[in-house]
Design a protein around this motif. Structure first.
Motif, mmCIF file in Angstrom:
data_model
loop_
_atom_site.group_PDB
_atom_site.id
_atom_site.type_symbol
_atom_site.label_atom_id
_atom_site.label_comp_id
_atom_site.label_asym_id
_atom_site.label_seq_id
_atom_site.Cartn_x
_atom_site.Cartn_y
_atom_site.Cartn_z
ATOM 1 N N ALA A 166 0.784 -1.108 0.104
ATOM 2 C CA ALA A 166 -0.033 -0.056 -0.072
ATOM 3 C C ALA A 166 0.764 1.282 0.140
ATOM 4 N N ALA A 167 1.985 1.291 0.867
ATOM 5 C CA ALA A 167 2.717 2.648 0.848
ATOM 6 C C ALA A 167 3.676 2.712 -0.354
ATOM 7 N N LEU A 168 4.096 1.563 -1.057
ATOM 8 C CA LEU A 168 4.717 1.619 -2.336
ATOM 9 C C LEU A 168 3.822 2.257 -3.390
ATOM 10 N N LYS A 173 -11.706 -3.008 5.824
ATOM 11 C CA LYS A 173 -11.100 -2.078 6.724
ATOM 12 C C LYS A 173 -9.493 -1.917 6.726
ATOM 13 N N ALA A 174 -8.869 -2.926 6.505
ATOM 14 C CA ALA A 174 -7.535 -2.635 6.523
ATOM 15 C C ALA A 174 -7.017 -1.883 5.344
ATOM 16 N N ASP A 175 -7.795 -2.045 4.204
ATOM 17 C CA ASP A 175 -7.364 -1.295 2.892
ATOM 18 C C ASP A 175 -7.615 0.149 3.195
ATOM 19 N N LEU A 176 -8.943 0.330 3.540
ATOM 20 C CA LEU A 176 -9.484 1.802 3.963
ATOM 21 C C LEU A 176 -8.311 2.610 5.120
ATOM 22 N N PHE A 177 -7.929 1.908 6.036
ATOM 23 C CA PHE A 177 -7.110 2.653 6.902
ATOM 24 C C PHE A 177 -5.612 2.619 6.469
ATOM 25 N N TYR A 178 -5.240 1.662 5.759
ATOM 26 C CA TYR A 178 -3.989 1.919 5.112
ATOM 27 C C TYR A 178 -3.827 2.952 4.017
ATOM 28 N N ARG A 179 -4.817 3.321 3.473
ATOM 29 C CA ARG A 179 -5.100 4.495 2.578
ATOM 30 C C ARG A 179 -4.905 5.416 3.391
#
Length: 356
Positions: A116-118, A331-337
């Protein structure tokens, strides 16, 4: 991951709460749990989209600056942004610390976060394989984190990074380290100014911190934390938290150290060591650590720090690491974003000051 851990008690009934402080017994239990966690993360990695693999790993020896209590080897797992060209520019770097109660876990556990960070930033992503307890109790993990920052700063040309654009991220125990590492580094810098015999520390700047469900106050008992939880039935099993605490914190007096419990740090220490803005702190609503995350975020805000705090609704500690091979919690994808937005803001602000 929590549901996976709870199901293990049906398969491994002999893993009962620790009744002895024998370091050997702790090592045996830690070894078993590390093996089980490794299997869980293998299942976690199967869900689509698959997380990226690291581009390369580097090892370095700690103890080069005369501050660490013990020498050892730390491994850095490096993930590179698309089109990485270190000869043309210097890249910001995200230094990540994995979770696992300071007792288990690996630098590769956060591969989905690395992906996600990359995708969202231009940064190099470096995940730190710090040494684990009970073999290496407090403060070794924090010292290893400090040494990792200094190693990257001293070798920034080799890694193609800008040492003045360092962001920190972490999960659980690693989210404790994103605060305790800067606090310890600040104390090392103070010692440097008063002791000319110590090697000088390389220059660096920490511009952002992102912390997911951190333990911030070891002074508060686990029973007290459970009592304050909205859903104590969703908490990590006592056998596991007892193992974590006995392994990492064999000397209870150390719980009051700012390098173990950032909540115990004096306000002036927090003000000096932590960045003034671009701090993100995310707590899990059903986690026993939820209350201390909120209190710490509010304290930083009262000190004038810009902190984005959110309580992730109806999730347990480590919700984003569930060993489900079929899917990833949305929710993991959402909060990673959301966390990546904070990182991008910090990176862009520093790039405007001194583009590289």
């Amino acid at each position: 991951m929590l549901s996976y851990i709870n199901r293990l008690f049906d398969l491994v009934p002999y893993l009962h709460p620790i009744t002895s402080t024998s370091r050997r017994q702790l090592q045996i239990q830690a070894y078993i749990w590390r093996s089980l966690a490794k299997a869980g993360f293998w299942f976690h990695s199967l869900a689509l989209p698959r997380p990226p693999n690291h581009a390369f790993a580097k090892a370095f020896t700690t103890g080069n600056y005369g501050r660490s209590g013990s020498k050892g080897t730390v491994y850095l797992y490096c993930y590179l942004p698309e089109g990485f060209e270190p000869k043309r520019r210097k890249y910001p770097v995200i230094v990540n610390f994995h979770g696992g109660g300071f007792t288990m876990g690996s630098a590769t556990d956060d591969r989905r976060w690395a992906g996600a960070a990359l995708q969202a930033t231009t940064a190099v992503f470096v995940s730190v394989e710090y040494r684990l307890a009970p073999e290496n109790p407090f403060p070794v993990a924090v010292e290893d984190g400090c040494e990792a920052i200094l190693h990257l700063a001293a070798n920034s040309e080799r890694y193609g990074i800008d040492p003045h654009r360092i962001a920190l991220s972490g999960f659980s125990a690693g989210a404790n380290m994103v605060f305790t590492v800067p606090l310890m580094l600040s104390s090392w810098q103070t010692r440097s100014s008063g002791d000319t015999d110590l090697p000088q520390l390389p220059l660096y700047s920490i511009i952002s911190i992102v912390a997911f469900y951190p333990p911030l106050d070891f002074r508060v008992t686990r029973d007290s934390k459970r009592a304050s939880s909205m859903r104590p039935d969703k908490a990590l099993p006592t056998v596991l938290t007892t193992l974590f605490d006995a392994s990492y914190m064999p000397e209870p007096a150390n719980a009051s150290s700012a390098f173990a419990s950032p909540a115990a740090a004096p306000s002036d220490m927090l003000s000096e060591a932590l960045p003034s803005e671009n701090i993100g702190l995310y707590s899990c609503e059903w986690d026993t650590l939820h209350a201390e995350g909120l209190v710490f975020a509010q304290r930083l805000q009262h000190l004038g720090k810009t902190v984005e705090y959110e309580s992730i609704p109806e999730v347990v500690h480590g919700f984003d690491k569930a060993p489900n091979p079929m899917s990833v919690d949305p929710k993991a994808d959402l909060f990673y974003r959301k966390a990546c937005i904070i990182l991008c803001q910090a990176i862009d602000q520093e790039a405007q000051k001194s583009p590289t």
